[in-house]
Each structure stands twice: as C-alpha cells, then as structure tokens.
Design a protein around this motif. Structure first.
Motif, PDB file in Angstrom:
ATOM      1  N   ILE A   1       8.463   7.507   2.063  1.00 51.24           N
ATOM      2  CA  ILE A   1       7.504   6.409   1.923  1.00 51.24           C
ATOM      3  C   ILE A   1       6.318   6.619   2.853  1.00 51.24           C
ATOM      4  O   ILE A   1       5.165   6.395   2.468  1.00 51.24           O
ATOM      5  CB  ILE A   1       8.204   5.069   2.197  1.00 51.24           C
ATOM      6  CG1 ILE A   1       9.226   4.795   1.078  1.00 51.24           C
ATOM      7  CG2 ILE A   1       7.191   3.928   2.297  1.00 51.24           C
ATOM      8  CD1 ILE A   1      10.177   3.661   1.365  1.00 51.24           C
ATOM      9  N   GLY A   2       6.575   7.079   4.067  1.00 54.68           N
ATOM     10  CA  GLY A   2       5.483   7.351   4.995  1.00 54.68           C
ATOM     11  C   GLY A   2       4.533   8.405   4.470  1.00 54.68           C
ATOM     12  O   GLY A   2       3.307   8.283   4.599  1.00 54.68           O
ATOM     13  N   LYS A   3       5.085   9.446   3.852  1.00 54.06           N
ATOM     14  CA  LYS A   3       4.245  10.511   3.304  1.00 54.06           C
ATOM     15  C   LYS A   3       3.428  10.008   2.110  1.00 54.06           C
ATOM     16  O   LYS A   3       2.266  10.408   1.930  1.00 54.06           O
ATOM     17  CB  LYS A   3       5.115  11.702   2.901  1.00 54.06           C
ATOM     18  CG  LYS A   3       5.645  12.482   4.090  1.00 54.06           C
ATOM     19  CD  LYS A   3       6.525  13.647   3.656  1.00 54.06           C
ATOM     20  CE  LYS A   3       7.024  14.433   4.852  1.00 54.06           C
ATOM     21  NZ  LYS A   3       7.918  15.551   4.467  1.00 54.06           N
ATOM     22  N   ILE A   4       4.016   9.145   1.286  1.00 60.93           N
ATOM     23  CA  ILE A   4       3.266   8.568   0.161  1.00 60.93           C
ATOM     24  C   ILE A   4       2.084   7.766   0.673  1.00 60.93           C
ATOM     25  O   ILE A   4       0.960   7.878   0.168  1.00 60.93           O
ATOM     26  CB  ILE A   4       4.187   7.678  -0.703  1.00 60.93           C
ATOM     27  CG1 ILE A   4       5.205   8.535  -1.460  1.00 60.93           C
ATOM     28  CG2 ILE A   4       3.365   6.845  -1.695  1.00 60.93           C
ATOM     29  CD1 ILE A   4       6.289   7.729  -2.154  1.00 60.93           C
ATOM     30  N   ILE A   5       2.320   6.958   1.689  1.00 62.45           N
ATOM     31  CA  ILE A   5       1.245   6.140   2.263  1.00 62.45           C
ATOM     32  C   ILE A   5       0.133   7.028   2.814  1.00 62.45           C
ATOM     33  O   ILE A   5      -1.054   6.800   2.552  1.00 62.45           O
ATOM     34  CB  ILE A   5       1.809   5.234   3.378  1.00 62.45           C
ATOM     35  CG1 ILE A   5       2.760   4.194   2.785  1.00 62.45           C
ATOM     36  CG2 ILE A   5       0.671   4.546   4.141  1.00 62.45           C
ATOM     37  CD1 ILE A   5       3.569   3.440   3.825  1.00 62.45           C
ATOM     38  N   ALA A   6       0.525   8.030   3.593  1.00 62.74           N
ATOM     39  CA  ALA A   6      -0.478   8.916   4.194  1.00 62.74           C
ATOM     40  C   ALA A   6      -1.283   9.644   3.129  1.00 62.74           C
ATOM     41  O   ALA A   6      -2.509   9.774   3.243  1.00 62.74           O
ATOM     42  CB  ALA A   6       0.212   9.917   5.115  1.00 62.74           C
ATOM     43  N   GLN A   7      -0.618  10.102   2.080  1.00 68.45           N
ATOM     44  CA  GLN A   7      -1.313  10.813   1.010  1.00 68.45           C
ATOM     45  C   GLN A   7      -2.275   9.891   0.276  1.00 68.45           C
ATOM     46  O   GLN A   7      -3.416  10.265  -0.013  1.00 68.45           O
ATOM     47  CB  GLN A   7      -0.302  11.404   0.039  1.00 68.45           C
ATOM     48  CG  GLN A   7      -0.936  12.239  -1.074  1.00 68.45           C
ATOM     49  CD  GLN A   7       0.105  12.901  -1.960  1.00 68.45           C
ATOM     50  OE1 GLN A   7       1.221  12.414  -2.101  1.00 68.45           O
ATOM     51  NE2 GLN A   7      -0.263  14.015  -2.568  1.00 68.45           N
ATOM     52  N   ARG A   8      -1.832   8.698  -0.022  1.00 73.24           N
ATOM     53  CA  ARG A   8      -2.687   7.766  -0.762  1.00 73.24           C
ATOM     54  C   ARG A   8      -3.901   7.325   0.049  1.00 73.24           C
ATOM     55  O   ARG A   8      -4.984   7.128  -0.502  1.00 73.24           O
ATOM     56  CB  ARG A   8      -1.871   6.546  -1.191  1.00 73.24           C
ATOM     57  CG  ARG A   8      -0.973   6.824  -2.386  1.00 73.24           C
ATOM     58  CD  ARG A   8      -0.198   5.616  -2.808  1.00 73.24           C
ATOM     59  NE  ARG A   8      -1.030   4.423  -2.931  1.00 73.24           N
ATOM     60  CZ  ARG A   8      -0.553   3.218  -3.234  1.00 73.24           C
ATOM     61  NH1 ARG A   8       0.746   3.057  -3.415  1.00 73.24           N
ATOM     62  NH2 ARG A   8      -1.366   2.192  -3.331  1.00 73.24           N
ATOM     63  N   LEU A   9      -3.718   7.178   1.352  1.00 71.58           N
ATOM     64  CA  LEU A   9      -4.814   6.727   2.202  1.00 71.58           C
ATOM     65  C   LEU A   9      -5.632   7.889   2.763  1.00 71.58           C
ATOM     66  O   LEU A   9      -6.668   7.675   3.383  1.00 71.58           O
ATOM     67  CB  LEU A   9      -4.276   5.872   3.353  1.00 71.58           C
ATOM     68  CG  LEU A   9      -3.607   4.550   2.959  1.00 71.58           C
ATOM     69  CD1 LEU A   9      -3.064   3.845   4.190  1.00 71.58           C
ATOM     70  CD2 LEU A   9      -4.591   3.648   2.226  1.00 71.58           C
ATOM     71  N   GLY A  10      -5.155   9.100   2.573  1.00 72.41           N
ATOM     72  CA  GLY A  10      -5.880  10.256   3.089  1.00 72.41           C
ATOM     73  C   GLY A  10      -5.883  10.326   4.601  1.00 72.41           C
ATOM     74  O   GLY A  10      -6.881  10.700   5.216  1.00 72.41           O
ATOM     75  N   ILE A  11      -4.748   9.962   5.209  1.00 69.80           N
ATOM     76  CA  ILE A  11      -4.665   9.951   6.667  1.00 69.80           C
ATOM     77  C   ILE A  11      -3.520  10.867   7.124  1.00 69.80           C
ATOM     78  O   ILE A  11      -2.729  11.340   6.323  1.00 69.80           O
ATOM     79  CB  ILE A  11      -4.455   8.524   7.219  1.00 69.80           C
ATOM     80  CG1 ILE A  11      -3.137   7.925   6.684  1.00 69.80           C
ATOM     81  CG2 ILE A  11      -5.644   7.639   6.839  1.00 69.80           C
ATOM     82  CD1 ILE A  11      -2.826   6.537   7.222  1.00 69.80           C
ATOM     83  N   ALA A  12      -3.438  11.086   8.421  1.00 72.95           N
ATOM     84  CA  ALA A  12      -2.439  11.992   8.980  1.00 72.95           C
ATOM     85  C   ALA A  12      -1.052  11.349   8.980  1.00 72.95           C
ATOM     86  O   ALA A  12      -0.912  10.124   9.040  1.00 72.95           O
ATOM     87  CB  ALA A  12      -2.829  12.380  10.400  1.00 72.95           C
ATOM     88  N   TYR A  13      -0.035  12.208   8.918  1.00 73.25           N
ATOM     89  CA  TYR A  13       1.355  11.783   8.936  1.00 73.25           C
ATOM     90  C   TYR A  13       2.090  12.572  10.014  1.00 73.25           C
ATOM     91  O   TYR A  13       1.920  13.788  10.122  1.00 73.25           O
ATOM     92  CB  TYR A  13       1.995  12.051   7.569  1.00 73.25           C
ATOM     93  CG  TYR A  13       3.501  11.914   7.558  1.00 73.25           C
ATOM     94  CD1 TYR A  13       4.103  10.682   7.336  1.00 73.25           C
ATOM     95  CD2 TYR A  13       4.310  13.026   7.789  1.00 73.25           C
ATOM     96  CE1 TYR A  13       5.482  10.558   7.336  1.00 73.25           C
ATOM     97  CE2 TYR A  13       5.695  12.911   7.797  1.00 73.25           C
ATOM     98  CZ  TYR A  13       6.272  11.676   7.570  1.00 73.25           C
ATOM     99  OH  TYR A  13       7.637  11.554   7.579  1.00 73.25           O
ATOM    100  N   TYR A  14       2.901  11.884  10.817  1.00 80.97           N
ATOM    101  CA  TYR A  14       3.609  12.555  11.901  1.00 80.97           C
ATOM    102  C   TYR A  14       5.069  12.112  11.963  1.00 80.97           C
ATOM    103  O   TYR A  14       5.362  10.924  11.989  1.00 80.97           O
ATOM    104  CB  TYR A  14       2.966  12.231  13.260  1.00 80.97           C
ATOM    105  CG  TYR A  14       1.505  12.597  13.358  1.00 80.97           C
ATOM    106  CD1 TYR A  14       1.103  13.917  13.535  1.00 80.97           C
ATOM    107  CD2 TYR A  14       0.518  11.608  13.281  1.00 80.97           C
ATOM    108  CE1 TYR A  14      -0.241  14.248  13.628  1.00 80.97           C
ATOM    109  CE2 TYR A  14      -0.826  11.935  13.374  1.00 80.97           C
ATOM    110  CZ  TYR A  14      -1.200  13.252  13.545  1.00 80.97           C
ATOM    111  OH  TYR A  14      -2.526  13.574  13.636  1.00 80.97           O
ATOM    112  N   ASP A  15       5.983  13.079  11.982  1.00 82.93           N
ATOM    113  CA  ASP A  15       7.374  12.818  12.359  1.00 82.93           C
ATOM    114  C   ASP A  15       7.855  13.993  13.197  1.00 82.93           C
ATOM    115  O   ASP A  15       7.639  14.017  14.397  1.00 82.93           O
ATOM    116  CB  ASP A  15       8.274  12.504  11.162  1.00 82.93           C
ATOM    117  CG  ASP A  15       8.176  13.526  10.041  1.00 82.93           C
ATOM    118  OD1 ASP A  15       7.750  14.668  10.269  1.00 82.93           O
ATOM    119  OD2 ASP A  15       8.560  13.177   8.912  1.00 82.93           O
TER     120      ASP A  15
END
Length: 211
Positions: free
Chosen positions: A26-40
């Motif tokens: 879900i975090g990756k979907i959000i980041a992709q849709r918003l065009g922002i960075a994702y970190y885990d």
C-alpha cells in the motif's frame, strides 16, 4: 507529481502495520501515485551508509527492541553486537535512523514504513500517521501468497513473532505511545475489508492540502 498531485510538496505519510497487512504494498502504491519517495529497507541502507558500516549490522536490529543484557554489556564493556567489530547499540542505531528520517522528510514529500517514524516526526505540520491491521487469518493468507512460509502454522508463528518485535521496538523507543493503539494514529484501517488500491485512496484523501 502524478494524478493526485494537487497536494503540493512537504507532506510525510508514515505507516505502522501488523505483519502481513499489506503495509509495504500500500505504501508503494501511494508513493507511485503521488510521485514521491518511498522508504522502508532503503532507510536502513541509508542509515548504515551514513555511519560507514555494513547494512547487515542494521538488519539484525530492524524494528527490534535491544535486550537488556546486551545493552548493559555494550554500555559497560563496549562489547560489539553479534561479535561484529563495530560496537553499535540498539539505541545508537535508532538515533541514526531518526536522523535519517528527519533528513529525508526535509528533502520532500515521502512515504515511510515503520521505524517509529510517526514519533520521530512528531510536530511535523503535514504528517499523516497510519496504522494498518487485519485479522490473523487474513494475514496468514497474505504471508503464504508472498511465499514467506510453507504452512499456515509457520505463517502464524512468523506473524506473531514479527508483530511482537515491532511492538517491543515501538513501545521501548516511543515513550508513552503504544504500538497499534488506534488513538495514537491519525488513521487506522482494517485492510481485510479493502483492496490495496482502496486503502491507498483513503490514505491519500486524508492528507491535508497546503494552505
């Protein structure tokens, strides 16, 4: 930004989650849709690099509370974790990750999964803290789908162990706040009642637009 880009920059979404509830997806979907960075796990790598040590050392402490005996031995005798040559206590690793999290939040909007980021970034004007949970049977199914266990018994044991580690880590480092308690987060979702896309929709719709 992508289709939901009317929010402008400067927000941070932090996601706490039960193991198997879909936090990373879900975090990756959000980041992709918003065009922002994702970190885990990437966050751990950055923390390790910032200290000039191997990321393997940090993996041993990923969202785990340091044992009392180990902390005493490190503090009194300087004994290194897991017999590595660089003595790194769980507290020091948490502090390093905290610095990395704060630095990343200043670089631009992002999604951060786990690591007590909601507490580290407390006071951030555009922070959205989310906790994802689901019934154990649902999470067991997801764990098996991901190939992280061969049997339902193994999946259940893995889910319980990982959640126990996360709860101990969070409660140890985050003071009065308790892991998974709904009123400690802006938003709490049962992902068994939603698709990943629907959960992402709800989280994105909960962001506060810049004034």
């Amino acid at each position: 930004m992508a289709e939901d880009g009317n929010l402008s920059d400067g927000f941070v979404i932090v996601i706490g989650r039960q193991f198997g509830s879909g936090g990373r997806r879900i975090g990756k979907i959000i980041a992709q849709r918003l065009g922002i960075a994702y970190y885990d796990t990437e966050l751990l790598r950055k923390a390790a690099e910032s200290e000039g040590v191997s990321p393997e050392i940090y993996k041993d402490h990923d969202e785990k509370r340091p044992s009392v005996l180990k902390a005493i031995l490190q503090g009194v005798y300087g004994i290194a974790d897991n017999f590595h040559t660089v003595p790194l206590s769980g507290e020091r690793i948490y502090n390093v990750q905290g610095k990395v999290i704060r630095d990343l939040s200043k670089k631009g909007s992002c999604v951060i999964v786990g690591r007590g980021a909601d507490v580290i970034l407390k006071g951030h004007p555009r922070l959205l803290s989310v906790f994802l949970h689901a019934p154990l049977e649902y999470r067991i199914d997801r764990i098996l789908e991901r190939g992280e266990a061969l049997t339902r018994e193994e999946a259940e044991e893995l889910a319980n162990r990982r959640d126990k580690n996360r709860e101990s880590f969070y409660n140890y480092f985050c003071g009065d706040k308790k892991w998974g308690v709904a009123n400690n987060y802006h938003l709490s979702l049962d992902t068994s009642r939603l698709t990943n896309e629907e959960a992402a929709d709800i989280i994105i719709s909960s962001l506060i637009p810049r004034k």
